[in-house]
Design a protein around this motif. Sequence first.
Motif, PDB file in Angstrom:
ATOM      1  N   LYS B  56      90.649-168.385  14.719  1.00 39.87           N
ATOM      2  CA  LYS B  56      90.344-169.251  13.583  1.00 39.87           C
ATOM      3  C   LYS B  56      89.642-170.523  14.020  1.00 39.87           C
ATOM      4  O   LYS B  56      88.827-171.073  13.284  1.00 39.87           O
ATOM      5  CB  LYS B  56      91.634-169.592  12.834  1.00 39.87           C
ATOM      6  N   LEU B  59      86.094-169.795  14.352  1.00 43.33           N
ATOM      7  CA  LEU B  59      85.403-169.647  13.079  1.00 43.33           C
ATOM      8  C   LEU B  59      85.324-170.953  12.291  1.00 43.33           C
ATOM      9  O   LEU B  59      84.727-170.995  11.226  1.00 43.33           O
ATOM     10  CB  LEU B  59      86.128-168.601  12.232  1.00 43.33           C
ATOM     11  N   GLY B  60      85.967-171.983  12.816  1.00 41.29           N
ATOM     12  CA  GLY B  60      85.950-173.239  12.088  1.00 41.29           C
ATOM     13  C   GLY B  60      86.937-173.280  10.947  1.00 41.29           C
ATOM     14  O   GLY B  60      86.895-174.171  10.106  1.00 41.29           O
ATOM     15  N   LEU B  61      87.842-172.308  10.900  1.00 42.33           N
ATOM     16  CA  LEU B  61      88.876-172.343   9.860  1.00 42.33           C
ATOM     17  C   LEU B  61      89.923-173.384  10.196  1.00 42.33           C
ATOM     18  O   LEU B  61      90.553-173.961   9.325  1.00 42.33           O
ATOM     19  CB  LEU B  61      89.539-170.971   9.732  1.00 42.33           C
ATOM     20  N   LEU B  62      90.113-173.582  11.482  1.00 38.03           N
ATOM     21  CA  LEU B  62      91.015-174.627  11.945  1.00 38.03           C
ATOM     22  C   LEU B  62      90.188-175.606  12.766  1.00 38.03           C
ATOM     23  O   LEU B  62      89.143-175.240  13.304  1.00 38.03           O
ATOM     24  CB  LEU B  62      92.131-174.044  12.804  1.00 38.03           C
ATOM     25  N   TYR B  87      83.476-161.184  10.681  1.00 35.83           N
ATOM     26  CA  TYR B  87      84.895-161.480  10.947  1.00 35.83           C
ATOM     27  C   TYR B  87      85.785-160.539  10.139  1.00 35.83           C
ATOM     28  O   TYR B  87      85.627-160.410   8.925  1.00 35.83           O
ATOM     29  CB  TYR B  87      85.175-162.934  10.588  1.00 35.83           C
ATOM     30  N   PRO B  89      89.548-160.329   9.233  1.00 33.85           N
ATOM     31  CA  PRO B  89      90.804-161.083   9.359  1.00 33.85           C
ATOM     32  C   PRO B  89      91.973-160.162   9.709  1.00 33.85           C
ATOM     33  O   PRO B  89      91.877-158.940   9.581  1.00 33.85           O
ATOM     34  CB  PRO B  89      91.007-161.698   7.986  1.00 33.85           C
ATOM     35  N   TYR B  93      92.096-159.933   3.773  1.00 32.71           N
ATOM     36  CA  TYR B  93      92.322-160.771   2.599  1.00 32.71           C
ATOM     37  C   TYR B  93      91.138-160.648   1.657  1.00 32.71           C
ATOM     38  O   TYR B  93      90.429-161.602   1.420  1.00 32.71           O
ATOM     39  CB  TYR B  93      92.467-162.228   3.005  1.00 32.71           C
ATOM     40  N   LEU B  94      90.914-159.495   1.180  1.00 37.77           N
ATOM     41  CA  LEU B  94      89.763-159.313   0.297  1.00 37.77           C
ATOM     42  C   LEU B  94      90.209-159.465  -1.151  1.00 37.77           C
ATOM     43  O   LEU B  94      91.391-159.604  -1.439  1.00 37.77           O
ATOM     44  CB  LEU B  94      89.151-157.937   0.528  1.00 37.77           C
ATOM     45  N   TYR B  95      89.246-159.422  -2.044  1.00 38.21           N
ATOM     46  CA  TYR B  95      89.575-159.591  -3.463  1.00 38.21           C
ATOM     47  C   TYR B  95      90.012-158.257  -4.040  1.00 38.21           C
ATOM     48  O   TYR B  95      89.232-157.317  -4.109  1.00 38.21           O
ATOM     49  CB  TYR B  95      88.392-160.187  -4.213  1.00 38.21           C
ATOM     50  N   GLN B 154      82.915-155.170   5.488  1.00 41.74           N
ATOM     51  CA  GLN B 154      82.430-156.488   5.046  1.00 41.74           C
ATOM     52  C   GLN B 154      82.099-157.371   6.239  1.00 41.74           C
ATOM     53  O   GLN B 154      81.206-158.201   6.171  1.00 41.74           O
ATOM     54  CB  GLN B 154      83.402-157.170   4.077  1.00 41.74           C
ATOM     55  N   ALA B 155      82.822-157.154   7.363  1.00 38.73           N
ATOM     56  CA  ALA B 155      82.524-157.965   8.541  1.00 38.73           C
ATOM     57  C   ALA B 155      81.148-157.611   9.101  1.00 38.73           C
ATOM     58  O   ALA B 155      80.501-158.415   9.764  1.00 38.73           O
ATOM     59  CB  ALA B 155      83.600-157.771   9.598  1.00 38.73           C
TER      60      ALA B 155
END
Lengths: 527, 298, 443
Positions: B56, B59-62, B87, B89, B93-95, B154-155
């Motif tokens: 993370k 990826l700049g999530l943290l 990426y 996850p 965590y998709l819709y 999707q990644a």
Amino acid sequence: MTFDHAPFLFGPALLHWVLVFGCFAGIVFSVSVLIALGVYGASGPTAVMGRVWQGLHDFLGISPRRIWAISLLTIKEAVRRKALFVFVVFASLVMFAGWFLESDLRADLQVKNAVSFALTTISWLTLPVVLLLSCWGLPEDIRLRSIHTIVTKPVRRNEIVMGRILGFSIVASLIVSMMGVVGYVWIRRQVPNNAELICRVPVYGELSFLDREGNLTDKGVNTGDIWEFRSYVEGGTRSSAVYKFPMDKVTDNVRFESRFEAFRTHKGRIGQSLLVRYVLVNPTKGLRVPLGSFEVAEFGLNEKDVDRQISFFDEDKNDNRTVDLFDDVVDQNTLTVEVQCLDAGQYLGMARPDMFIRMPDRSFVVGYFKAVVGVLLLSIFLISIGVTSSTFVKGPVSILLTFTVLLVGQGFREFMLKLITGEQKGGGPIESWYRLITHMNDTLQLPDNFGVKLMQSIDNLFMGGLWLVQHLIPDLSYFVMSPYVANGFDVPWSTAMAKCIAMTVGYLVPCLLVGYYSLTLRELEAK
Amino acid sequence: MEKQPVIQIKNLTKIYRDFWGRKKVRALNSLSLEVKKGEVFGLLGPNGSGKTTTMKLLLGLLFPTEGEINVLGKPASDVSKNEWIGYLPEESYLYRFLNAEETLDFYGRLFDMSAQQRKERANQLIEKVGLQNARKRQLKEYSKGMTRRIGLAQALINDPDLVLLDEPTSGLDPLGSRDMKDLIVKLRDEGKSVVMCSHLLADVQDVCDRIAILYAGELKELGSVEDLLKEQHETELLTSKLSPEAVIDIEAVLAKHNAKLLRHGHPTNSLEDLFLKTVQKSQERPGQRYVPTGSEKT
Amino acid sequence: MIEQLTAQQRKVAYLIGIVVLMVPIILLGMPATDEASSGGQLARLRQTHDLGESSLGKVDPTSATMNLVLLGMRGIAVNLLRMELDTQKDRKQWAQMRATTESVILLQPHYIQVWRYLGWNLAYNVSAEWDAVEDRYFWVKEGAKFLMQGAEKNRRHPEVYWETGRTLGQKIGRADEWKHFRKFFKIDPDKDRYPNGPDSDINPEGKDNYLVAKEWYQKANDAEEQHEQHIMMRALFRSYPARSQLDYAEALQKEGLFDETTRNAWSLAYKDWVEGFGKMVFQEDDFEIYLEADAKDVDQIADTSKVDRPLVERAIDIHQKVSNYKFWRTKAHAEMQVNTQGVHRELYEAEQLFKKGDLEASQEALDSGLKRYELMLETYPDLGMDDNTLEEGLWAVMLWQKIYQLKNQIQPEEFPLKAIWEREAGRIPNIQQDFNRKFGPSS
């Protein structure tokens, strides 16, 4: 029903907005620099500048396609979460509402009720849905970490905020326009046969007064009304109300509509209302054209049609004359009308919006859908606030916050103003508690000691906070345009529509900024 | 051929703080490593060792508490690098209200792809991950394995240069696991760099060129899988079946060279041993870290 | 071990818990059915103490729901509404104010004072704000309708019934605009909704306002027998139905009606007053009295209750004075005579003739009328105390004087009613002012 209608001046409003926005931005920037300096030392301010630069970059580099993608996702989400179900509720409410609206009322009141009901229901059903959706969307995304799959794509955080706002706004538009159409059809069916749906287009003038000696004043007599909205002119004297209407179009006739108030100092002629007379005046030519008098319909409507060619008895020349309304009476595109009360000792009250020239009516649809747009604008405003707040707090808190803005903006601004200005007695929160507990009347003086001073200075801090809140939260009652339509008026562009659009945009811009920075500066982890 | 680093991490420390800003967990402690272009890099470690945190942070999530991260030559906070990153996850965590096609279309839009491109790419990927029969079903009806597949799709929507996979095989049956690993190898063959983290050792052993073992936020081992599994002080001989006499002869030869035969039989050393050993060692002597030697720096 | 309960055991435990908790709820709170002493403890308590919603009057489901929804916040909600009501009143938003009034009452459907105040506010305050008489009448009606609604919802309380009677009787019959109001009561000015008839909500049978008021006062009296009222002394309160009949007869006369109808109205008023109100029993400490008791009756009361005679006499006297009993008895008795009506008619006609300009005929009628008027006062000296009667006489004298003035004649030194004219000199300026306003000042 009269409408207080300070027109919206775009220039000063923009200037004011820029000032406030600039000051806020400046304060936030300086504080950030100072904090960064304190925490990170010399590299801090550079980092802040970097953030600002980055922000600028991100706002310039937005991609409509990405924003649209997120909007589309938002719309799909709302639709699949059955947000449009609210429409079913509306439809069923409207279907049966006819049973509960009084049908033995006066026809015009029935129209008023039906229109108010439809528009109020639209907003009361839309706003909660919009509120829930917009405040819940992002926090839920963060909680489920779906947002991780978005922010790891080349999506700018402002695009997320924009996309969300746009998406929810489209959902709101869908809901509102569907309801609007159904509501319109329903109103059409609900209106009794002997009534019609009207959409007046009023032209208001400037009001000044002449006192009983005929001198110009800006206020008439106060007859002891608590509400100082109206001023009164004395009957049987030279006292009169002078309306100056702008007139730039030539028409075959002019219709004046007015709602005056009568105040009697003696019983007078029971069974007959006070007599009112309009005198058309051309001050340059010294022409005075008295029109026929009429009995005032208090709290009702006085309608008076004036043809272009007016015949009257000229008292000065002691002769019958005919003048042309536009050639002879209108002076420099202004039509001056003096309103007089003819009953000696009685008073006639009026305010600026009490008299207007009724231009050719618009179609009711126009006014109605303007009010529907008002609901939509309010929805968009709430969406902006909701989405923005949900970037830094969780769903329930965001809902509470947005709801508070709605509540305060709709109904508590005046009360807050009273508190701030001290018009509402009893002091700040601590002083009020103190007085409550000690059973101390608000007229009693507090003792002059240190404790009281301390208490009052803390209260002043609270008041300062309240001042800020009062100034930050806009007057949302402007968005409620149903009174115009329900009372048979068009929703004016300058005083209502423009104001609301400006307000929506004015809040949207800072919302985008706040949303962007709070999404950028926080770690998108659900904790 | 000298390979370019796609990821450079220097002295990365991450401390989670509570609401009041008090330090709560030191999730990463002064981590430094590099991932080279075209390799499959594995982050290995038990649960809570800092693998996902590292990912993370990449990826700049943290945001790092200290240290520097460079991904594809750009800082982790730079969004533009995401153009070339894919990426997956940890959990997808998709819709859940979208179907496979809509999902890929949505993520394709985020890469500013045209409708035509999105459509082609989506079809290609759905086939690649084997979801042809479920393309119109909403994700909430998907099984865990299918969710992983669509997650991977999707990644890869943007045909990335660097793929970050968080526990790529979790929740997959052996067959699916095999498919996933094949895909990863295929990605490497296409010249893409892959960083994956996992606690499933077999996966890592099978596909990774190099691995880093993390424990309690610290880097414990780093190197190519072969090197790490090689016992430096031991030599392993692999022969055809030996007779007992031959063994005695060999022992004699060894004695001459001042060495002795420790064990004979079939080689069993594996990553699992290494991993367990590392973990055990770390528990016995916390604080000892892997320090890159000069030779490691390439 | 509690932690080791299985899911099923836990569910059973919950079920038992629920059942156990249900028992007291049922025992305490079960609602009553139509049968007496049915229902739970609370319902029975409600019944014994007559506190149930349904025993108070008509139950409005919306109102009950609102109060339920507001939980304990009713007081605050009402406060807010009352503040809004005041603002709306200040801002003259009458329609909205009417709606707010409904909301307040929805929350406080059994607060008698709230009903009384809000009804009075509509009928008196709001109506006075409007300029057109029709509009004023509309708001008086609104007040009356509101009060009727209140009476319906609070059947045990005499106050709201009484207030309705007062609005229909006195507000309509004694306001400045009484002439218009009384006409409107029979033929509503809102021709669209009530074509050529009364507003059926307040006057379905098209009666006189005083007669409708009389019915409401009667309802108030009926309720008062069960439930004490807190407005005024009981003797006064109970006199209202009969008083309303007296008002009716008097109003007919004021409107120039002097025929059978008026006399019948008076004779019914007399009957109501003497036989109805006069025979009504009022409880004193140790004995009961009624107002129409003569000496023999007083003896009997004193004997049966074993109290002193003067005590009884004094009690009766007080009650009579409070309700002006003797005066009204005399007045009704006088007015029901053919002769008295003749006096009124003659004086009234004299004025009509005067208005037509027939001074001779007017003078003739006045001469005769005034003489008969004097005779009437001799027969009923008590009438000499009555404002209306005196005003009628003095007015006639003024008219008589005016005719002399107009004819440029010197009025005779002696004239009928001279004694009264001189005795009541204090009243003259006011009446003269009214007279002058109508017929022009005397030269």
